[in-house]
Design a protein around this motif. Structure first.
Motif, short mmCIF file in Angstrom:
data_model
loop_
_atom_site.label_atom_id
_atom_site.label_comp_id
_atom_site.label_asym_id
_atom_site.label_seq_id
_atom_site.Cartn_x
_atom_site.Cartn_y
_atom_site.Cartn_z
N LEU A 266 0.83 -1.21 0.00
CA LEU A 266 0.00 0.00 0.00
C LEU A 266 0.87 1.27 0.00
O LEU A 266 0.61 2.22 -0.74
CB LEU A 266 -0.91 -0.02 1.24
N ALA A 267 1.92 1.21 0.83
CA ALA A 267 2.83 2.37 0.95
C ALA A 267 3.51 2.64 -0.38
O ALA A 267 3.60 3.80 -0.82
CB ALA A 267 3.87 2.10 2.03
N THR A 268 3.96 1.57 -1.06
CA THR A 268 4.65 1.72 -2.34
C THR A 268 3.68 2.28 -3.40
O THR A 268 4.05 3.16 -4.17
CB THR A 268 5.21 0.36 -2.80
N SER A 269 2.45 1.76 -3.37
CA SER A 269 1.47 2.20 -4.36
C SER A 269 1.08 3.67 -4.19
O SER A 269 0.91 4.40 -5.16
CB SER A 269 0.20 1.33 -4.28
N VAL A 270 0.90 4.06 -2.94
CA VAL A 270 0.46 5.44 -2.67
C VAL A 270 1.65 6.41 -2.61
O VAL A 270 1.48 7.62 -2.61
CB VAL A 270 -0.37 5.48 -1.36
N GLU A 271 2.85 5.82 -2.60
CA GLU A 271 4.10 6.59 -2.52
C GLU A 271 4.24 7.33 -1.19
O GLU A 271 4.50 8.53 -1.13
CB GLU A 271 4.20 7.57 -3.70
N VAL A 272 3.99 6.56 -0.13
CA VAL A 272 4.27 7.05 1.22
C VAL A 272 5.05 5.96 1.95
O VAL A 272 5.26 4.89 1.38
CB VAL A 272 2.97 7.39 2.02
N THR A 273 5.43 6.20 3.17
CA THR A 273 6.20 5.18 3.90
C THR A 273 5.24 4.23 4.65
O THR A 273 4.05 4.55 4.83
CB THR A 273 7.11 5.84 4.95
N THR A 274 5.76 3.09 5.05
CA THR A 274 4.94 2.12 5.79
C THR A 274 4.52 2.71 7.15
O THR A 274 3.46 2.38 7.67
CB THR A 274 5.71 0.80 6.03
#
Lengths: 151, 320
Positions: free
Chosen positions: B27-35
């Motif tokens: 999810l973090a990679t897709s939304v371009e935020v950190t875990t």
């Protein structure tokens, strides 16, 4: 982590405000106490010369009396300022200083013969701002002011 | 939703992610935020995030944006006895947020109290709290015909009105001098008046010299007075303190009546009358008595005799 840091910042800010408030309070007390400085003094003996250094507070008394107790029958050659009274039989010299300004007051006494520093003593008598009589003993090392009872 | 942000429902977000068996990393990679950000969004109850990120989240999770957002909850029911106008103005969310930090609230309240006391103390120190008080000093004894001083001290808080001091002298007496000047000096009256201008605070002193015409020992002289203030002089305060002096064979500065002026009596003269020389008090005579052995009253010549010191005394009028 950010939340903890934010809390820490808040606490630090509040502590700083507390310290500032306490400092303001302390300064108010200090300025109040500054007006109540006491009289202080000491003397030195160099052969035939006795030198008194007396410090008067900013809000000085209307008048002070400096009393010098010398050995009886001591001959005085000169004093600066001139004494108000001297009883040679008892050796008691007095100065009434009514126009002394705040700050340092120097009294010098020149005797005919050298005097033993342990056989002399001196004191400053004055009334404080509340009208209470006080005596400050001048000694080679300053002593604390003592309150006279029943005056 | 406002200003490009929206409030997520963290439980919904976690539930949808877990249903689709997606990791926080994905999810973090897709939304371009950190875990950590995803974790925070899922653990905080109603996190506020950028609308752009919310839309990306909805797209990745293949749900509509509204499925992820917080649904508005109905307002809490009011107690029946509460006034109906209050609840709409109380920020319930803020109250709830503050109630989560009792130490912080206690600290702020403590600081507020401390600030209050510091300011109250400073205010009390600057504002005089004492009421209007006037007190008089008269020597307990005076020599026959001897000029003696009288002191009236007025201690006042801040007053809006001017003050008038009225002093009534006995019949057989005369005003010689006063500081400040008496309004009716020179008139053949025994009621003396002083007008005092407004002064915010402090002690004011009025000194005057009186000469009694009486020469008989034992006679008493009484001085009374009052302080007038208020609109149109509506308030009168009696001058307290000493009212009477007696004609006796003692100098007025000889407080203990032993025919000597000791060191503390000498200091009292200066303490009570620091402007004595300006007023006209005979300081040279008092100093001479103090520096000598004492004095005696000569009833024949009606004057005092100063007794010189028995020792080898040299007196000087000492001025520093």
């Amino acid at each position: 982590m950010n939340r903890a840091r934010s809390k820490l910042h808040t606490m630090f800010l509040l502590c700083t405000i507390t310290v500032i408030l306490l400092l303001i309070d302390g300064l108010a007390c200090f300025s109040h106490a500054k007006d109540q400085q006491e009289i202080a003094g000491r003397y030195t003996v160099h052969g035939t010369r006795i030198l008194h250094k007396i410090t008067l507070p900013q809000q000085r008394p209307s008048a002070v009396i400096v009393v010098q107790y010398l050995p009886p029958q001591t001959k005085i050659l000169q004093t600066t300022p001139h004494f108000s009274s001297y009883d040679e039989t008892t050796g008691i010299v007095k100065w009434l200083l009514s126009e002394a300004e705040s700050g340092r007051l120097n009294i010098s006494i020149t005797l005919e013969k050298p005097v033993d520093r342990h056989r002399i003593r001196a004191e400053v008598l004055f009334k404080d701002q509340t009208g209470i009589s006080n005596a400050f003993t001048i000694a080679p090392s300053p002593l604390k002011r003592k309150m006279l009872e029943g005056c | 939703m406002e200003n490009g942000t929206c409030t997520l429902d963290s439980q919904k977000l976690r539930r949808i992610r877990e249903q689709q068996k997606l990791t926080q990393l994905f999810l973090a990679t897709s939304v371009e935020v950190t875990t950590e950000t995803i974790s925070r969004w899922e653990n905080k109850k109603y996190p506020t995030i950028k609308r752009e990120n919310a839309e990306k989240l909805a797209e990745v999770l293949n749900v509509s944006l509204t499925d992820l957002l917080k649904t508005p909850s109905p307002a809490p029911p009011l107690p029946e006895n509460e006034p109906s106008s209050l609840p709409s103005t109380i920020p319930w969310g803020k109250v709830a947020r503050w109630s989560k930090h009792p130490p912080l609230v206690a600290l702020i309240l403590g600081l507020g109290t401390l600030l209050f006391f510091v300011l109250a103390r400073m205010w009390l120190q600057s504002v005089p709290t004492s009421p209007l008080v006037a007190s008089r000093y008269i020597p307990s004894c005076v020599l026959p015909g001897q000029i003696f001083p009288v002191l009236v001290r007025i201690e006042s808080g801040s007053t809006l009105h001017p003050l008038m001091l009225r002093e009534q002298l006995p019949d057989h007496s005369e005003l010689i001098a006063s500081l400040p000047a008496c309004m009716n000096a020179g008139h053949s009256t025994h009621q003396l008046k002083w007008m005092l201008t407004n002064q915010s605070t402090g002690t004011r002193s009025i000194t005057y010299l009186v000469q009694p015409a009486l020469h008989d020992m034992g006679h008493s002289l009484e001085i009374t007075g009052n302080l007038v203030t208020g609109p149109r002089g509506s308030k009168e305060t009696e001058v307290q303190g000493m009212e009477e002096t007696k004609i006796a064979p003692y100098h007025w500065a000889d407080e203990n009546q032993d025919h000597r002026i000791d060191d503390y009596e000498m200091l009292s003269v200066y303490d009570l009358f620091p402007n004595g020389e300006q007023l006209g008090i005979d300081l040279a005579e008092i100093k001479a008595i103090w520096a000598g052995e004492g004095y005696q009253w000569d009833p024949q010549q009606k004057r005092i005799l100063i007794l010189p010191h028995r020792g080898n005394m040299r007196h000087s009028d000492n001025r520093h």
